[in-house]
Design a protein around this motif. Structure first.
Motif, PDB file in Angstrom:
ATOM      1  N   VAL A 205       0.859  -1.180   0.000  1.00  0.00           N
ATOM      2  CA  VAL A 205       0.000   0.000   0.000  1.00  0.00           C
ATOM      3  C   VAL A 205       0.897   1.232   0.000  1.00  0.00           C
ATOM      4  O   VAL A 205       1.772   1.375   0.872  1.00  0.00           O
ATOM      5  CB  VAL A 205      -0.946   0.009   1.213  1.00  0.00           C
ATOM      6  N   VAL A 206       0.696   2.119  -0.967  1.00  0.00           N
ATOM      7  CA  VAL A 206       1.509   3.324  -1.138  1.00  0.00           C
ATOM      8  C   VAL A 206       0.724   4.514  -0.588  1.00  0.00           C
ATOM      9  O   VAL A 206      -0.330   4.864  -1.134  1.00  0.00           O
ATOM     10  CB  VAL A 206       1.863   3.550  -2.616  1.00  0.00           C
ATOM     11  N   TYR A 207       1.204   5.107   0.489  1.00  0.00           N
ATOM     12  CA  TYR A 207       0.574   6.295   1.073  1.00  0.00           C
ATOM     13  C   TYR A 207       1.268   7.528   0.486  1.00  0.00           C
ATOM     14  O   TYR A 207       2.449   7.789   0.765  1.00  0.00           O
ATOM     15  CB  TYR A 207       0.690   6.265   2.598  1.00  0.00           C
ATOM     16  N   TYR A 208       0.511   8.285  -0.306  1.00  0.00           N
ATOM     17  CA  TYR A 208       1.061   9.409  -1.074  1.00  0.00           C
ATOM     18  C   TYR A 208       0.496  10.721  -0.546  1.00  0.00           C
ATOM     19  O   TYR A 208      -0.715  10.852  -0.317  1.00  0.00           O
ATOM     20  CB  TYR A 208       0.716   9.231  -2.548  1.00  0.00           C
ATOM     21  N   LEU A 415      -2.800   2.511  -4.151  1.00  0.00           N
ATOM     22  CA  LEU A 415      -2.497   3.904  -3.852  1.00  0.00           C
ATOM     23  C   LEU A 415      -3.558   4.496  -2.935  1.00  0.00           C
ATOM     24  O   LEU A 415      -4.761   4.408  -3.224  1.00  0.00           O
ATOM     25  CB  LEU A 415      -2.414   4.720  -5.145  1.00  0.00           C
ATOM     26  N   VAL A 416      -3.126   5.090  -1.821  1.00  0.00           N
ATOM     27  CA  VAL A 416      -3.987   5.819  -0.887  1.00  0.00           C
ATOM     28  C   VAL A 416      -3.384   7.203  -0.690  1.00  0.00           C
ATOM     29  O   VAL A 416      -2.213   7.331  -0.316  1.00  0.00           O
ATOM     30  CB  VAL A 416      -4.118   5.098   0.465  1.00  0.00           C
ATOM     31  N   SER A 417      -4.165   8.241  -0.951  1.00  0.00           N
ATOM     32  CA  SER A 417      -3.684   9.615  -0.814  1.00  0.00           C
ATOM     33  C   SER A 417      -3.982  10.154   0.579  1.00  0.00           C
ATOM     34  O   SER A 417      -4.964   9.752   1.216  1.00  0.00           O
ATOM     35  CB  SER A 417      -4.332  10.513  -1.873  1.00  0.00           C
ATOM     36  N   ILE A 418      -3.151  11.073   1.026  1.00  0.00           N
ATOM     37  CA  ILE A 418      -3.295  11.688   2.354  1.00  0.00           C
ATOM     38  C   ILE A 418      -3.335  13.202   2.168  1.00  0.00           C
ATOM     39  O   ILE A 418      -2.378  13.794   1.639  1.00  0.00           O
ATOM     40  CB  ILE A 418      -2.136  11.299   3.293  1.00  0.00           C
ATOM     41  N   SER A 419      -4.413  13.810   2.586  1.00  0.00           N
ATOM     42  CA  SER A 419      -4.545  15.269   2.489  1.00  0.00           C
ATOM     43  C   SER A 419      -3.864  15.931   3.684  1.00  0.00           C
ATOM     44  O   SER A 419      -3.526  15.274   4.680  1.00  0.00           O
ATOM     45  CB  SER A 419      -6.026  15.663   2.429  1.00  0.00           C
TER      46      SER A 419
END
Length: 510
Positions: A205-208, A415-419
């Motif tokens: 899991v890629v935390y971007y 891919l999981v994005s982080i605001s």
């Protein structure tokens, strides 16, 4: 299904009749819980001829050995039930009728070594993975990889347990052991050298973080070799009962009374496979602060812990262990600078093990959806329960595949994005990240999403045969970020409520 609990439910007579029929058709149902369930008069009779529940227990096709209900409300029925189950356990019923019923659902039942096994007759294509053995007294564990996940095999002997077999494609037959809750091997291995089908090695899991164009990388607590050695140390070297047995022979009630030797501790392990902080901690075994680097940041502050390390460090196997890793550290310092110590970083790697479905012939193994299952397990491992992943309407989690150099393994990337709303201002880390002890000495890091920066931090993946992973990550976060809809969010916020995330709606996902 091995355990069925219907405690405190309002079952009617028709439902109880259906349950009785199911007891006679299920070959591995062993425990049935009917506590606080009201029985009709027909089911309260201690007479086998009039009570359908007792007739089902007398059926050779029934496997239920434990039936739980209120003894106070039905004392006569409880006594009769106890006599029936006790007599069946003594006889160890394994009649032809019961085997025929098991074959009708696609599996055959047999008794072996006190456990209940299900032979799965079909051959399936797998690729053999790593073989591990934490304890000389325990069986070898081997991972068999499929395109959708891996299966852990316990007590696999022969060619499967050798390192030469790693990566080879094979057709295997399996049997499921209910007692060990794991898989055991049955049949022979048929190597097919011409088969080049790629199998899933890991899910990542890629935390971007798009605001700063960075990827979150995590320091692993142990390498595979370090995890195995830690298990062996706490099993065969550090426990106090070994000292008690040496001083007072015959007083220890443990099955093993002698410490592991150096060869047993390092059996199948190469000092080069250990990470830098692990080798540094093992080279200073008698120093509690440096040894905490190996244990994952759990320092030994109590005087009794200091005395234990000082006492154990005088053992011959520990002296040899320290000497081995001191030479390893000297060799590493000659080839690179000391600033690289502890620089090993990894992506989030949730497990991708399977769930066995013995009743199905077409699909032997059932896995979670790779993308949704990887994200859910990663959240459970890294974050507190207050965090979730929200999916915008009409979108899904972006994913990609990274192949190795030989083309026989691949990594599944999600891919999981982080605001910025989910970033702690003081720590500069995601909100809700679980503070594991080893984060104190080796904290998680944000790495720029460029090929050079990621390549310098993900050296361990290159050693495993994935040198193209940094470039693949850059392509994933830059090209698929616009179409990705998976964002880290606090559970209960508007973003989480408006999302159609399968993590918040497990029934819909099923």
């Amino acid at each position: 299904l091995t355990h069925l609990s219907l405690a405190s439910t309002r079952l009617c007579k028709r439902q109880l009749e259906l349950l009785v029929n199911g007891m006679q058709r299920s070959p591995i149902l062993g425990t049935l819980n009917l506590t606080n369930v009201s029985f009709p008069d027909e089911f309260c009779s201690p007479d086998e001829g009039h009570n359908p529940l007792l007739r089902a227990l007398c059926d050779p096709c029934c496997s239920v050995m434990r039936l739980e209900f209120n003894m106070v409300n039905y004392p006569d029925l409880w006594c009769k039930m106890w006599v029936l189950t006790r007599s069946r356990s003594k006889k160890q019923v394994d009649s032809p009728a019961r085997q025929q019923k098991a074959r009708q659902i696609g599996s055959a039942k047999q008794k072996n070594m006190g456990g209940t096994y299900l032979n799965l007759q079909r051959e399936h294509l797998v690729r053999i993975g790593l073989s591990t053995k934490d304890n000389p007294d325990e069986p070898t564990r081997v991972f068999l990889h499929t395109p959708n996940g891996s299966i852990r095999i316990v007590d696999a002997g022969g060619d499967f347990a050798s390192k030469a077999a790693e990566g080879t494609a094979s057709y295997v037959k399996l049997r499921y052991c209910k007692k060990l809750t794991s898989l055991a091997l049955s049949g022979q291995r048929f190597p097919k050298e011409a088969l080049q089908r790629s199998m899933l090695r890991k899910t990542c899991v890629v935390y971007y973080r798009p605001a700063v164009d960075c990827v979150l990388l995590l320091p692993p607590k142990h390498s595979p070799a370090g995890y195995t050695l830690e298990r062996r140390l706490w099993t065969g070297l550090l426990p106090d009962f070994y000292d008690t047995e040496e001083r007072f022979p015959g007083t220890c009630k443990k099955s093993r009374k002698v410490r592991f030797s150096f060869d047993q501790l390092m059996d199948g392990l190469d000092p080069q496979d250990f990470m830098d902080h692990e080798a540094l901690g093992l080279a200073s075994f008698d120093d509690p602060e440096k040894f905490a680097l190996f244990t994952g940041g759990q320092e030994k502050h109590r005087p009794v812990d200091h005395a234990l390390l000082a006492r154990v460090s005088r053992l011959s196997q520990v002296v040899e262990l320290k000497r081995t890793f001191q030479k390893e550290m000297e060799s590493r310092h000659k080839h690179r600078t000391s600033g690289s110590l502890g620089a090993d970083l990894r992506l989030s790697e949730p497990p991708c093990h399977c769930t066995v479905v013995p009743g199905q012939l077409n699909e032997l193994w059932w896995f979670d959806s790779l993308t949704a299952g990887a994200v859910e397990k990663s959240l459970q491992t890294l974050f507190v329960p207050a965090m979730t992943v929200s999916l915008a309407s009409g979108t899904g989690t972006a994913s990609d595949v990274c192949n190795d150099e030989r083309g026989i393994w691949h990594l599944h990337l999600a891919l999981v994005s982080i605001s910025e709303d989910c970033i702690d201002d003081q720590l500069d880390l995601p909100v809700g990240l679980i503070p594991y002890p080893h984060y104190t000495s080796r904290p998680p890091a944000w790495v720029k999403a460029t090929t050079s920066s990621l390549g310098a931090s993900l050296l361990s993946y290159s050693k495993e045969g994935f040198p193209d992973l940094p470039a693949q990550l850059v392509t994933l976060v830059h090209s698929k970020f616009a179409s990705a809809g998976a964002w880290l969010a606090r559970r209960g916020t508007r973003a989480a409520r408006d999302s159609n995330s399968p993590l918040d709606h497990p029934d819909a996902a099923q």
